[in-house]
Motif scaffolding. Structure first.
Motif, PDB file in Angstrom:
ATOM      1  N   VAL A 134      41.990  40.022  29.828  1.00 32.31           N
ATOM      2  CA  VAL A 134      42.813  40.441  30.709  1.00 32.31           C
ATOM      3  C   VAL A 134      42.688  39.541  31.495  1.00 32.31           C
ATOM      4  CG1 VAL A 134      44.870  42.518  30.921  1.00 32.31           C
ATOM      5  CG2 VAL A 134      43.034  42.539  28.874  1.00 32.31           C
ATOM      6  N   TYR A 135      43.795  39.480  32.650  1.00 37.08           N
ATOM      7  CA  TYR A 135      43.960  39.058  33.552  1.00 37.08           C
ATOM      8  C   TYR A 135      46.035  39.451  34.676  1.00 37.08           C
ATOM      9  CZ  TYR A 135      45.532  34.762  32.318  1.00 37.08           C
ATOM     10  OH  TYR A 135      46.385  33.481  31.059  1.00 37.08           O
ATOM     11  N   THR A 136      46.129  39.304  34.803  1.00 37.93           N
ATOM     12  CA  THR A 136      47.102  39.803  35.601  1.00 37.93           C
ATOM     13  C   THR A 136      47.792  38.929  37.001  1.00 37.93           C
ATOM     14  OG1 THR A 136      46.683  42.537  35.201  1.00 37.93           O
ATOM     15  CG2 THR A 136      48.896  42.076  36.749  1.00 37.93           C
ATOM     16  N   TRP A 138      54.917  42.446  38.366  1.00 40.96           N
ATOM     17  CA  TRP A 138      53.114  42.432  37.229  1.00 40.96           C
ATOM     18  C   TRP A 138      53.665  41.873  36.011  1.00 40.96           C
ATOM     19  CZ3 TRP A 138      49.517  41.906  40.913  1.00 40.96           C
ATOM     20  CH2 TRP A 138      49.858  43.009  41.924  1.00 40.96           C
ATOM     21  N   HIS A 139      52.330  41.365  35.319  1.00 42.67           N
ATOM     22  CA  HIS A 139      52.930  41.064  33.868  1.00 42.67           C
ATOM     23  C   HIS A 139      51.201  40.657  33.286  1.00 42.67           C
ATOM     24  CE1 HIS A 139      57.035  38.891  35.294  1.00 42.67           C
ATOM     25  NE2 HIS A 139      55.842  38.309  35.920  1.00 42.67           N
ATOM     26  N   SER A 140      50.782  41.474  32.301  1.00 42.19           N
ATOM     27  CA  SER A 140      49.378  41.294  31.733  1.00 42.19           C
ATOM     28  C   SER A 140      49.331  40.282  30.739  1.00 42.19           C
ATOM     29  CB  SER A 140      49.307  42.758  31.596  1.00 42.19           C
ATOM     30  OG  SER A 140      48.856  43.803  32.610  1.00 42.19           O
TER      31      SER A 140
END
Length: 141
Positions: free
Chosen positions: A44-46, A69-71
């Motif tokens: 998972v990256y943001t 912010w987008h995961s």
């Protein structure tokens, strides 16, 4: 249409359907590894993106732009190995498949399942710039 003619209507196959999101932003933190309930590893990256400034107030002053912010989730072992090497602050170009999950009406209203959720599944990532290296005291010696 005249004389009883029938107009053809083409329907595209599901393979032609597309829901994709393109992001250019910065990693909000280092990507991290998680594991599914059946022991499958994923990353998972943001991504932080800056929204356009809102229109001026009635007095002519402007409010500051906001950040979204987008995961993004990656299940690809090859991509995951690369993603794990990236650092917070890297500017990246990301393409992700976009999936919208409706809320579960039977879920606890305070749980994520009770909210409409957007899932971004990693497809492509290109690093546009890396964050500056910060030297520590030990590195200077």
């Amino acid at each position: 249409m005249a004389n009883g003619q029938i107009r053809a209507f083409a329907v595209s196959s599901h393979r032609a359907d597309l829901a994709k999101l393109t992001l250019i932003g910065r990693l909000g933190k280092d990507p991290h590894v998680k594991t599914t309930s059946n022991d499958k590893e994923y990353v998972v990256y943001t991504i932080a993106t800056r929204n356009a400034p809102p229109p001026p107030n009635e007095d002519g002053t402007r409010r500051e732009p906001t950040t979204s912010w987008h995961s993004v989730i990656s299940f690809s072992p090859n991509s995951n190995n690369y993603l794990k090497t990236l650092k917070k602050g890297s500017q990246v170009y990301v393409e992700a498949a976009y999936e919208l999950k409706d809320a579960d009406p039977s879920a606890d209203p305070d749980s994520p399942a009770a909210q409409r959720q957007i899932f971004l599944r990693h497809e492509t990532l290109k690093v546009l710039s890396r964050p500056p290296q910060v030297e520590t005291e030990e590195e200077e010696k």
